[in-house]
Design a protein around this motif. Sequence first.
Motif, PDB file in Angstrom:
ATOM      1  N   ALA A  59      -7.619  23.583  12.100  1.00 40.33           N
ATOM      2  CA  ALA A  59      -6.142  23.873  12.142  1.00 40.33           C
ATOM      3  C   ALA A  59      -5.689  24.588  11.098  1.00 40.33           C
ATOM      4  O   ALA A  59      -4.646  25.272  11.038  1.00 40.33           O
ATOM      5  N   ASP A  60      -6.456  24.450   9.807  1.00 38.23           N
ATOM      6  CA  ASP A  60      -5.904  24.860   8.509  1.00 38.23           C
ATOM      7  C   ASP A  60      -6.469  26.626   7.998  1.00 38.23           C
ATOM      8  O   ASP A  60      -7.437  26.719   8.605  1.00 38.23           O
ATOM      9  N   VAL A  61      -5.818  27.128   7.362  1.00 41.24           N
ATOM     10  CA  VAL A  61      -6.077  28.450   6.867  1.00 41.24           C
ATOM     11  C   VAL A  61      -7.328  28.435   6.111  1.00 41.24           C
ATOM     12  O   VAL A  61      -8.190  29.306   6.197  1.00 41.24           O
ATOM     13  N   THR A  62      -7.449  27.532   5.285  1.00 44.12           N
ATOM     14  CA  THR A  62      -8.510  27.296   4.385  1.00 44.12           C
ATOM     15  C   THR A  62      -9.939  27.373   5.124  1.00 44.12           C
ATOM     16  O   THR A  62     -10.919  27.950   4.649  1.00 44.12           O
ATOM     17  N   SER A  63      -9.892  26.286   6.060  1.00 42.44           N
ATOM     18  CA  SER A  63     -11.122  26.044   6.736  1.00 42.44           C
ATOM     19  C   SER A  63     -11.317  27.163   7.745  1.00 42.44           C
ATOM     20  O   SER A  63     -12.566  27.591   7.867  1.00 42.44           O
ATOM     21  N   GLN A  64     -10.354  27.894   8.146  1.00 45.01           N
ATOM     22  CA  GLN A  64     -10.670  29.058   9.013  1.00 45.01           C
ATOM     23  C   GLN A  64     -11.093  30.455   8.284  1.00 45.01           C
ATOM     24  O   GLN A  64     -12.262  30.795   8.859  1.00 45.01           O
ATOM     25  N   ALA A  65     -10.735  30.281   6.836  1.00 42.23           N
ATOM     26  CA  ALA A  65     -11.308  31.595   5.958  1.00 42.23           C
ATOM     27  C   ALA A  65     -12.564  31.118   5.874  1.00 42.23           C
ATOM     28  O   ALA A  65     -13.466  32.340   5.650  1.00 42.23           O
ATOM     29  N   ARG A  66     -12.746  29.922   5.511  1.00 44.87           N
ATOM     30  CA  ARG A  66     -14.324  29.614   5.017  1.00 44.87           C
ATOM     31  C   ARG A  66     -15.303  29.905   6.076  1.00 44.87           C
ATOM     32  O   ARG A  66     -16.348  30.585   6.070  1.00 44.87           O
ATOM     33  N   ASN A  67     -14.791  29.620   7.570  1.00 48.50           N
ATOM     34  CA  ASN A  67     -15.383  29.822   8.668  1.00 48.50           C
ATOM     35  C   ASN A  67     -15.874  31.399   8.820  1.00 48.50           C
ATOM     36  O   ASN A  67     -16.913  31.800   9.123  1.00 48.50           O
ATOM     37  N   CYS A  68     -14.644  32.130   8.554  1.00 38.48           N
ATOM     38  CA  CYS A  68     -14.841  33.653   8.712  1.00 38.48           C
ATOM     39  C   CYS A  68     -15.967  34.003   7.688  1.00 38.48           C
ATOM     40  O   CYS A  68     -16.915  34.919   8.172  1.00 38.48           O
ATOM     41  N   PHE A  69     -15.959  33.757   6.569  1.00 32.88           N
ATOM     42  CA  PHE A  69     -16.637  34.143   5.567  1.00 32.88           C
ATOM     43  C   PHE A  69     -18.234  33.724   5.878  1.00 32.88           C
ATOM     44  O   PHE A  69     -19.208  34.456   5.622  1.00 32.88           O
ATOM     45  N   LYS A  70     -18.343  32.623   6.498  1.00 29.47           N
ATOM     46  CA  LYS A  70     -19.619  32.126   6.802  1.00 29.47           C
ATOM     47  C   LYS A  70     -20.505  32.992   7.845  1.00 29.47           C
ATOM     48  O   LYS A  70     -21.571  33.280   7.944  1.00 29.47           O
ATOM     49  N   THR A  71     -19.625  33.105   8.920  1.00 24.19           N
ATOM     50  CA  THR A  71     -19.807  34.079   9.906  1.00 24.19           C
ATOM     51  C   THR A  71     -20.235  35.466   9.321  1.00 24.19           C
ATOM     52  O   THR A  71     -21.327  36.186   9.832  1.00 24.19           O
ATOM     53  N   ILE A  72     -19.463  35.953   8.664  1.00 28.06           N
ATOM     54  CA  ILE A  72     -19.799  37.280   8.138  1.00 28.06           C
ATOM     55  C   ILE A  72     -20.915  37.456   7.239  1.00 28.06           C
ATOM     56  O   ILE A  72     -21.756  38.072   7.424  1.00 28.06           O
ATOM     57  N   GLU A  73     -21.389  36.322   6.353  1.00 27.54           N
ATOM     58  CA  GLU A  73     -22.249  36.076   5.628  1.00 27.54           C
ATOM     59  C   GLU A  73     -23.765  36.128   6.552  1.00 27.54           C
ATOM     60  O   GLU A  73     -24.588  36.927   6.275  1.00 27.54           O
ATOM     61  N   ALA A  74     -23.589  35.338   7.538  1.00 22.77           N
ATOM     62  CA  ALA A  74     -24.737  35.340   8.640  1.00 22.77           C
ATOM     63  C   ALA A  74     -25.134  36.863   9.046  1.00 22.77           C
ATOM     64  O   ALA A  74     -26.213  37.201   9.265  1.00 22.77           O
ATOM     65  N   ALA A  75     -24.009  37.384   9.645  1.00 20.06           N
ATOM     66  CA  ALA A  75     -24.240  38.599  10.077  1.00 20.06           C
ATOM     67  C   ALA A  75     -24.819  39.627   9.090  1.00 20.06           C
ATOM     68  O   ALA A  75     -25.623  40.463   9.409  1.00 20.06           O
ATOM     69  N   LEU A  76     -24.402  39.846   7.812  1.00 14.40           N
ATOM     70  CA  LEU A  76     -24.793  40.391   6.893  1.00 14.40           C
ATOM     71  C   LEU A  76     -26.565  40.268   6.555  1.00 14.40           C
ATOM     72  O   LEU A  76     -27.015  41.093   6.372  1.00 14.40           O
ATOM     73  N   GLN A  77     -26.813  38.989   6.337  1.00  9.39           N
ATOM     74  CA  GLN A  77     -27.894  38.561   6.289  1.00  9.39           C
ATOM     75  C   GLN A  77     -28.888  38.945   7.423  1.00  9.39           C
ATOM     76  O   GLN A  77     -30.050  39.402   7.053  1.00  9.39           O
ATOM     77  N   GLU A  78     -28.565  38.740   8.405  1.00 11.04           N
ATOM     78  CA  GLU A  78     -29.474  39.193   9.392  1.00 11.04           C
ATOM     79  C   GLU A  78     -29.731  40.686   9.240  1.00 11.04           C
ATOM     80  O   GLU A  78     -30.821  41.094   9.800  1.00 11.04           O
ATOM     81  N   ALA A  79     -28.807  41.482   8.862  1.00  8.33           N
ATOM     82  CA  ALA A  79     -29.209  42.964   8.908  1.00  8.33           C
ATOM     83  C   ALA A  79     -29.596  43.111   7.579  1.00  8.33           C
ATOM     84  O   ALA A  79     -29.754  44.366   7.196  1.00  8.33           O
ATOM     85  N   GLY A  80     -29.838  42.284   6.464  1.00 12.14           N
ATOM     86  CA  GLY A  80     -30.705  42.610   5.475  1.00 12.14           C
ATOM     87  C   GLY A  80     -29.708  42.957   4.221  1.00 12.14           C
ATOM     88  O   GLY A  80     -29.982  43.496   3.133  1.00 12.14           O
ATOM     89  N   PHE A  81     -28.305  42.818   4.419  1.00 15.54           N
ATOM     90  CA  PHE A  81     -27.568  42.584   3.386  1.00 15.54           C
ATOM     91  C   PHE A  81     -27.008  41.331   2.712  1.00 15.54           C
ATOM     92  O   PHE A  81     -27.340  40.578   3.176  1.00 15.54           O
ATOM     93  N   ALA A  82     -26.549  41.360   1.370  1.00 16.27           N
ATOM     94  CA  ALA A  82     -25.931  40.340   0.902  1.00 16.27           C
ATOM     95  C   ALA A  82     -24.419  40.586   0.734  1.00 16.27           C
ATOM     96  O   ALA A  82     -23.755  41.577   0.731  1.00 16.27           O
ATOM     97  N   MET A  83     -23.851  39.294   0.311  1.00 16.30           N
ATOM     98  CA  MET A  83     -22.220  39.195   0.312  1.00 16.30           C
ATOM     99  C   MET A  83     -21.881  40.216  -0.806  1.00 16.30           C
ATOM    100  O   MET A  83     -20.901  40.832  -1.110  1.00 16.30           O
ATOM    101  N   ALA A  84     -22.757  40.189  -2.013  1.00 21.16           N
ATOM    102  CA  ALA A  84     -22.713  41.400  -2.925  1.00 21.16           C
ATOM    103  C   ALA A  84     -22.349  42.692  -2.682  1.00 21.16           C
ATOM    104  O   ALA A  84     -21.973  43.608  -3.450  1.00 21.16           O
ATOM    105  N   ASP A  85     -22.903  42.973  -1.446  1.00 18.23           N
ATOM    106  CA  ASP A  85     -22.902  44.288  -0.916  1.00 18.23           C
ATOM    107  C   ASP A  85     -21.606  44.929  -0.321  1.00 18.23           C
ATOM    108  O   ASP A  85     -21.123  46.078  -0.057  1.00 18.23           O
ATOM    109  N   ILE A  86     -20.624  43.664  -0.106  1.00 18.22           N
ATOM    110  CA  ILE A  86     -19.344  44.092   0.541  1.00 18.22           C
ATOM    111  C   ILE A  86     -18.649  45.051  -0.674  1.00 18.22           C
ATOM    112  O   ILE A  86     -18.356  44.696  -1.588  1.00 18.22           O
TER     113      ILE A  86
END
Length: 129
Positions: A45-72
């Motif tokens: 329900a809260d934006v804080t948890s939603q934002a954390r979930n967004c970044f978790k999903t983004i990080e998983a997609a990047l890692q699958e492709a061989g990228f790191a969050m530091a590459d953003i």
Amino acid sequence: MSRRLISTGSPFEKAAGYSRAVIDGDFAFVAGTTGYDYATMTMPADVTSQARNCFKTIEAALQEAGFAMADIVRATYYLTDIKDADAHFAVCGEVLGDIRPAATMLVVAGLFKPEMKVEIEVTAKRRSP
């Protein structure tokens, strides 16, 4: 290097005709990502948890492709309520504070479903070794 599509396995990706991320050479283009917890298919329900979930999903997609969050290198944030900006930015600071990509925040009238408070999209560029 050929074009590669990354999926979270969400049935919506096929139905709506998009990929979580498209990898093209040294670039990763991650689609707008909302705050679903894909393990439970629930939306907090809260934006804080939603934002954390967004970044978790983004990080998983990047890692699958061989990228790191530091590459953003670029991030775009879509919020449905300006009152959530400080809470959202606190999460951005936790996740991207040392990375500091170019970023834009937009306040929008709404997202696809009314329970969605934030959507985040990023572009990453693989760093040279």
